[in-house]
Design an enzyme around this catalytic site. Structure first.
Site, PDB file in Angstrom:
ATOM      1  N   ASN A 152      16.032 -25.775 -56.075  1.00 31.25           N
ATOM      2  CA  ASN A 152      17.139 -25.964 -55.130  1.00 31.25           C
ATOM      3  C   ASN A 152      16.688 -26.440 -53.745  1.00 31.25           C
ATOM      4  O   ASN A 152      17.399 -27.190 -53.089  1.00 31.25           O
ATOM      5  CB  ASN A 152      17.989 -24.704 -55.044  1.00 31.25           C
ATOM      6  CG  ASN A 152      17.195 -23.482 -54.681  1.00 31.25           C
ATOM      7  OD1 ASN A 152      15.966 -23.484 -54.726  1.00 31.25           O
ATOM      8  ND2 ASN A 152      17.882 -22.428 -54.311  1.00 31.25           N
ATOM      9  N   GLU A 249      10.365 -14.171 -54.816  1.00 24.73           N
ATOM     10  CA  GLU A 249      11.650 -14.543 -54.203  1.00 24.73           C
ATOM     11  C   GLU A 249      12.582 -14.895 -55.341  1.00 24.73           C
ATOM     12  O   GLU A 249      12.525 -16.002 -55.884  1.00 24.73           O
ATOM     13  CB  GLU A 249      11.458 -15.749 -53.276  1.00 24.73           C
ATOM     14  CG  GLU A 249      10.637 -15.472 -52.040  1.00 24.73           C
ATOM     15  CD  GLU A 249      11.389 -14.629 -51.018  1.00 24.73           C
ATOM     16  OE1 GLU A 249      12.586 -14.353 -51.208  1.00 24.73           O
ATOM     17  OE2 GLU A 249      10.760 -14.229 -50.026  1.00 24.73           O
ATOM     18  N   CYS A 283      19.954 -19.148 -53.476  1.00 26.50           N
ATOM     19  CA  CYS A 283      19.669 -17.808 -54.015  1.00 26.50           C
ATOM     20  C   CYS A 283      20.396 -16.713 -53.256  1.00 26.50           C
ATOM     21  O   CYS A 283      20.799 -15.711 -53.826  1.00 26.50           O
ATOM     22  CB  CYS A 283      18.179 -17.553 -53.958  1.00 26.50           C
ATOM     23  SG  CYS A 283      17.505 -17.896 -52.332  1.00 26.50           S
ATOM     24  N   GLU A 457       9.047 -13.743 -47.009  1.00 24.48           N
ATOM     25  CA  GLU A 457       8.542 -14.995 -46.461  1.00 24.48           C
ATOM     26  C   GLU A 457       9.023 -15.103 -45.018  1.00 24.48           C
ATOM     27  O   GLU A 457      10.024 -14.485 -44.634  1.00 24.48           O
ATOM     28  CB  GLU A 457       9.068 -16.178 -47.294  1.00 24.48           C
ATOM     29  CG  GLU A 457       8.486 -16.151 -48.695  1.00 24.48           C
ATOM     30  CD  GLU A 457       8.706 -17.406 -49.508  1.00 24.48           C
ATOM     31  OE1 GLU A 457       9.859 -17.861 -49.600  1.00 24.48           O
ATOM     32  OE2 GLU A 457       7.724 -17.924 -50.062  1.00 24.48           O
TER      33      GLU A 457
HETATM   34  P1  NAD Z   1      13.227 -20.488 -62.928  1.00 22.41           P
HETATM   35  O1  NAD Z   1      12.906 -19.053 -62.887  1.00 22.41           O
HETATM   36  O2  NAD Z   1      13.768 -21.050 -64.189  1.00 22.41           O
HETATM   37  O3  NAD Z   1      11.943 -21.370 -62.596  1.00 22.41           O
HETATM   38  C1  NAD Z   1      11.224 -21.198 -61.385  1.00 22.41           C
HETATM   39  C2  NAD Z   1       9.838 -21.786 -61.535  1.00 22.41           C
HETATM   40  O4  NAD Z   1       9.074 -20.963 -62.419  1.00 22.41           O
HETATM   41  C3  NAD Z   1       9.786 -23.192 -62.128  1.00 22.41           C
HETATM   42  O5  NAD Z   1       8.809 -23.939 -61.439  1.00 22.41           O
HETATM   43  C4  NAD Z   1       9.354 -22.949 -63.574  1.00 22.41           C
HETATM   44  O6  NAD Z   1       8.676 -24.030 -64.155  1.00 22.41           O
HETATM   45  C5  NAD Z   1       8.433 -21.762 -63.396  1.00 22.41           C
HETATM   46  N1  NAD Z   1       8.221 -20.947 -64.592  1.00 22.41           N
HETATM   47  C6  NAD Z   1       9.045 -20.777 -65.649  1.00 22.41           C
HETATM   48  N2  NAD Z   1       8.503 -19.900 -66.530  1.00 22.41           N
HETATM   49  C7  NAD Z   1       7.316 -19.498 -66.020  1.00 22.41           C
HETATM   50  C8  NAD Z   1       6.300 -18.586 -66.445  1.00 22.41           C
HETATM   51  N3  NAD Z   1       6.402 -17.912 -67.587  1.00 22.41           N
HETATM   52  N4  NAD Z   1       5.223 -18.405 -65.640  1.00 22.41           N
HETATM   53  C9  NAD Z   1       5.114 -19.054 -64.466  1.00 22.41           C
HETATM   54  N5  NAD Z   1       6.046 -19.940 -64.021  1.00 22.41           N
HETATM   55  C10 NAD Z   1       7.138 -20.155 -64.769  1.00 22.41           C
HETATM   56  O7  NAD Z   1      14.205 -20.733 -61.705  1.00 22.41           O
HETATM   57  P2  NAD Z   1      15.027 -22.047 -61.358  1.00 22.41           P
HETATM   58  O8  NAD Z   1      16.107 -22.164 -62.367  1.00 22.41           O
HETATM   59  O9  NAD Z   1      14.099 -23.160 -61.101  1.00 22.41           O
HETATM   60  O10 NAD Z   1      15.649 -21.651 -59.939  1.00 22.41           O
HETATM   61  C11 NAD Z   1      16.806 -20.923 -59.797  1.00 22.41           C
HETATM   62  C12 NAD Z   1      16.492 -19.473 -59.534  1.00 22.41           C
HETATM   63  O11 NAD Z   1      15.655 -19.337 -58.400  1.00 22.41           O
HETATM   64  C13 NAD Z   1      17.736 -18.666 -59.205  1.00 22.41           C
HETATM   65  O12 NAD Z   1      17.687 -17.433 -59.867  1.00 22.41           O
HETATM   66  C14 NAD Z   1      17.639 -18.480 -57.706  1.00 22.41           C
HETATM   67  O13 NAD Z   1      18.336 -17.371 -57.222  1.00 22.41           O
HETATM   68  C15 NAD Z   1      16.172 -18.369 -57.507  1.00 22.41           C
HETATM   69  N6  NAD Z   1      15.825 -18.683 -56.119  1.00 22.41           N
HETATM   70  C16 NAD Z   1      15.386 -17.681 -55.300  1.00 22.41           C
HETATM   71  C17 NAD Z   1      15.077 -17.939 -53.971  1.00 22.41           C
HETATM   72  C18 NAD Z   1      14.613 -16.854 -53.044  1.00 22.41           C
HETATM   73  O14 NAD Z   1      14.015 -17.180 -52.034  1.00 22.41           O
HETATM   74  N7  NAD Z   1      14.862 -15.595 -53.313  1.00 22.41           N
HETATM   75  C19 NAD Z   1      15.198 -19.246 -53.484  1.00 22.41           C
HETATM   76  C20 NAD Z   1      15.627 -20.254 -54.353  1.00 22.41           C
HETATM   77  C21 NAD Z   1      15.936 -19.955 -55.668  1.00 22.41           C
END
Ligand code: NAD
Length: 483
Positions: A152, A249, A283, A457
């Protein structure tokens, strides 16, 4: 429309390609058109990146902090000079409207580089008198930090992780989301142009398996993930195997509470900012909007009028206020939640449909009469879908707001500031707002409680998560041994 980078990866100070890696196509979400073709990192490239990071880190940590900071601040200046082209790239990659990316992405990344660049030389230890003897502490870097990003805020995420890591003497290997891999490469190139020695910032493209390989590699000292709770669970568990430091996060289902004494326009504007910015893919979004019953009708009327006036369209047109979702899969997921909400009895006030045009557009959607047990009130939707829930009194709404496994954010709108502080004090959330929503300046620590995350962060708090303390006891006299 092309956004093809020089190569898929950035390793040891240069762009690197290895076509043996699995193909990774990058789509523009407003059209579905392929804008770049990359390859996932092969094990050989992972090795190169981690070895480069390990090699470069020790010299970097030995540099004067003011020199490290100067490089980061120079990178911030370059990012600001190139804000327009970086924003266009971010818009092509994520589908977020240029109107947003021009003010929220490279600019917030530059803020992080500037802030931590200035922070680096201010880091000090403590001295602790012990009579004749004394103790002092040193803040030391952790070593090699792996960052893993969500789709995002790709530019912001790499900068929020990399700026403090580098400022405090670490090296970084970053894996962007496979959906939005482009801007991280540009950030790495800009840091290098600003004078960052080779090896300190490496960007590897790939899918979840690459993330998993990095998290369990013995050369890695710390992992910072921005992603969903299910991924967070896996990454946290894998990092625990090697007793590595973590920052998590993760996602949320945050409450935004509107008391009936609130300014109507501010509360409606806040709720819209909390649900529709970046097509709802934020998020910290306040997706459970609890509205006190005395305000409900006025709130829904004004919200509907303002929501229906949102300009959707080509994200590259600066007049566009809302673009598509990031991918077809995300759009299908959001449409599934909308259908589910209807079936479970929520009242659709506006939106609820895809747009009749190419790309992954979903109209900004508001459901009223949502109850706590409905799926849209419990699960993170990550799309432009607002749930409005009714409430009567303060104790009731606090209990309901806290009845979730998440705890990323919370907001309160009220003219009664004593109540604002009292309510925020009782909400289980890491990042909170009173009469505002979703403002996240770099000075403010950001992160969640409960399953929304671990660590913070930004702000001074980031120091805790990118350094460790060495304690040195200094004996000044004869050793007093009992033998
Ligand atoms: P996701 O969890 O599907 O993927 C996040 C990242 O993790 C990607 O780069 C993915 O390739 C990687 N990944 C996937 N499986 C993995 C594994 N087993 N080991 C290591 N890495 C792995 O999330 P998304 O769909 O890309 O993003 C949306 C999510 O992120 C939402 O839940 C949102 O709330 C959260 N988010 C949180 C924050 C925050 O600061 N708290 C900010 C932005 C987004």
């Amino acid at each position: 429309m092309k956004a093809q980078p020089e190569a898929s990866h950035f390793i040891d100070g240069a762009f690197v390609e290895d076509k043996a890696g699995a193909p990774l196509e990058v789509l523009h979400p407003a059209s579905g058109e392929v804008i770049a073709r990359l390859h996932a990192a092969t094990p050989a490239l992972v090795d190169r990146a981690l070895n480069a990071a390990r090699r470069a880190q020790a010299d970097w940590a030995a540099r004067l902090p003011v020199e490290r900071g100067r490089i980061l601040r120079r990178a911030a200046d370059i990012m600001r000079e190139r804000n327009h082209e970086l924003s266009v790239l971010e818009t092509l990659d994520t589908g977020k409207p240029l109107q947003e990316t021009l003010v929220a992405d490279a600019t917030s990344g530059a803020d992080a580089l500037e802030y931590f660049g200035g922070f680096a030389p201010t880091v000090t230890g403590q001295t602790v008198p012990q009579g004749r003897d004394f103790i002092y502490t040193l803040r030391e870097p952790l070593g090699v930090c792996v960052g893993i990003g969500a789709w995002n805020y790709p530019t912001q995420i790499i900068c929020w992780k990399t700026a403090p890591a580098l400022a405090f003497g670490n090296a970084v290997v970053f894996k962007p989301s496979e959906l939005t891999p482009l801007s991280a490469l540009q950030v790495a190139a800009i840091l290098t142009e600003a004078g960052l020695p080779a090896g300190l910032i490496n960007v590897l493209q790939g899918f979840g398996d690459l993330g998993a390989a990095l998290v369990s590699d013995p050369r890695v000292d710390k992992v910072s993930l921005t992603g969903s709770v299910p991924t967070g669970r896996k990454v946290y568990a894998a990092a625990a195997e090697g007793i590595r430091h973590v920052t998590m996060e993760l996602g949320g289902k945050s409450p935004l509470i509107v008391f009936d004494d609130a300014s109507l326009e501010d509360a409606v504007g806040g709720a819209m900012m909390a649900n529709f910015y970046s097509s709802g893919q934020v998020c910290s979004n306040g997706t459970r909007v609890f509205v006190q019953r005395g305000m409900k009708d006025r709130f829904l009327d004004r919200l509907t009028a303002r929501t229906e006036a949102i300009r959707l369209g080509d994200p590259l047109d600066e007049a566009t206020q809302m673009g598509p979702l990031v991918s077809e899969a995300q759009m299908q997921k959001v449409m599934g939640y909308i259908e589910g909400a209807r079936t479970e009895g929520a009242r659709l006030v506006t939106g609820g449909q895809r747009l009749n045009r190419p790309g992954y557009y979903v109209a900004p959607t508001v459901f009223a009469d949502v109850t706590d047990d409905m799926t849209i009130a419990r699960e993170e939707v990550f799309g432009p879908v607002m749930s409005v829930l009714d409430f009567d009194d303060e104790d009731e709404v606090i209990a309901r707001a806290n009845a979730t496994e998440f705890g990323l954010s919370a907001g309160v709108f009220t003219q009664d500031l004593a109540r604002g502080h009292r309510v925020i004090g009782r909400l289980q959330a890491g990042s909170c707002w009173i009469n505002a929503y979703n403002l996240t300046p770099v000075e403010a620590p950001f992160g969640g409680v409960k399953q929304s995350g671990v660590g913070r962060e930004n702000g001074h708090a980031a120091l805790e998560h990118y350094t460790q303390i060495k304690t040195v006891y200094v004996g000044m006299g004869p050793v007093d041994a009992p033998y």
